[in-house]
Write a protein that holds these residues in place. Structure first.
Motif, short mmCIF file in Angstrom:
data_model
loop_
_atom_site.label_atom_id
_atom_site.label_comp_id
_atom_site.label_asym_id
_atom_site.label_seq_id
_atom_site.Cartn_x
_atom_site.Cartn_y
_atom_site.Cartn_z
N SER A 15 24.27 -94.70 35.77
CA SER A 15 24.87 -95.77 36.57
C SER A 15 25.45 -96.86 35.67
N GLU A 93 26.56 -96.59 42.41
CA GLU A 93 27.52 -97.49 43.06
C GLU A 93 28.16 -98.44 42.06
N ASP A 96 27.89 -105.04 42.35
CA ASP A 96 28.52 -106.23 42.93
C ASP A 96 28.88 -107.26 41.86
N LEU A 114 31.31 -91.92 41.02
CA LEU A 114 30.81 -93.11 41.68
C LEU A 114 30.81 -92.92 43.19
N GLY A 115 29.75 -93.40 43.85
CA GLY A 115 29.63 -93.28 45.29
C GLY A 115 29.40 -94.63 45.94
N GLY A 116 29.02 -94.59 47.21
CA GLY A 116 28.83 -95.84 47.93
C GLY A 116 30.16 -96.43 48.35
N SER A 117 30.12 -97.66 48.76
CA SER A 117 31.32 -98.34 49.24
C SER A 117 31.97 -99.18 48.13
N PRO A 119 32.81 -102.54 46.64
CA PRO A 119 32.22 -103.86 46.85
C PRO A 119 33.27 -104.88 47.31
N LEU A 138 33.73 -92.39 46.62
CA LEU A 138 33.55 -93.63 47.37
C LEU A 138 33.74 -93.37 48.86
#
Length: 241
Positions: A15, A93, A96, A114-117, A119, A138
């Protein structure tokens, strides 16, 4: 005092380290006077403004706005704040805290895992000119906060798992469909898939009275056909007689 970090096209994994990113303090400033290199300031103190001295010559290449660019002179990049971590195996991710680097001009995290939303904090990068998040995993919607990036001239989120409508205001109206392709859930003017208009009234099935009206109309039409057929046969018989 790090201004530029380019670790692209390697085999780095894991990460993105939030604590390390927080230590890049020079990337949090936006005034050009705070970004000058030490020997550039020494030149000003000595009253020397020549850039031809081979002692300070330095050049490097970097991918910027989808193109490999060659920076040969210090004045071309002394105020360039850039992060290029593309083409690695970073996962997890996007932190932030990346949105705290308000001096960033270039951010390239493409071709990773990379995953998640995305920011919403990236909307604070008011100096950002190029943002490349393509070829990742993403998901979620494109944050509306990114519409505030008025200097953004290059944007690419292609080939992810994003969904929802593409923002249409300000800079986003200038980006082509290639910036968003490969996201089956995205819709907008830039793509062949347009967003459905939710403002219309929902479809209502016909009521019983409507059915009765349709039936009565059908019967009336049927009666007229019977009358016309009978009249025609009677007329033919009368003429024959």
């Amino acid at each position: 005092k790090l201004h530029i970090i380019d670790l692209s096209r390697n085999q780095f994994s894991g990460s993105l380290p939030s604590k390390t990113i927080q230590n890049w303090k020079s990337m949090k400033v936006s005034r050009k006077s705070q970004l000058q290199y030490e020997y550039y300031m020494a030149y000003k103190l000595l009253g020397r403004f020549s850039w031809q001295d081979d002692q300070y010559s330095y050049s490097f290449t970097m991918c910027n706005k989808g193109m490999v660019m060659v920076y040969e002179k210090l004045q071309q990049f002394y105020n360039l704040i850039a992060i290029d971590l593309s083409s690695n195996k970073f996962c997890g991710e996007i932190p932030d805290v990346m949105g705290d680097l308000t001096g960033l001009v270039l951010l390239n995290l493409s071709n990773n895992m990379l995953g998640g939303s995305i920011p919403s904090s990236l909307g604070k990068l008011s100096n950002l000119q190029a943002l490349d998040l393509s070829l990742n995993s993403l998901s979620g919607k494109i944050p509306q906060q990114l519409e505030e990036l008025t200097f953004l001239s290059y944007f690419n989120v292609s080939f992810n798992n994003l969904s929802g409508p593409i923002p249409q205001n300000k800079q986003f109206a200038t980006f082509e469909g290639s910036s968003f392709e490969g996201n089956q859930g995205l819709c907008g003017n830039q793509l062949l898939k347009k967003c459905e208009d939710d403002g219309g009234s929902p479809f209502a099935p016909p009521s019983a009275s409507d059915n009765n009206d349709q039936d009565s109309g059908f019967l009336a039409e049927f009666d007229w056909k019977v009358v016309l057929i009978g009249f025609g046969r009677g007329l033919l018989a009368g003429v024959t007689l």
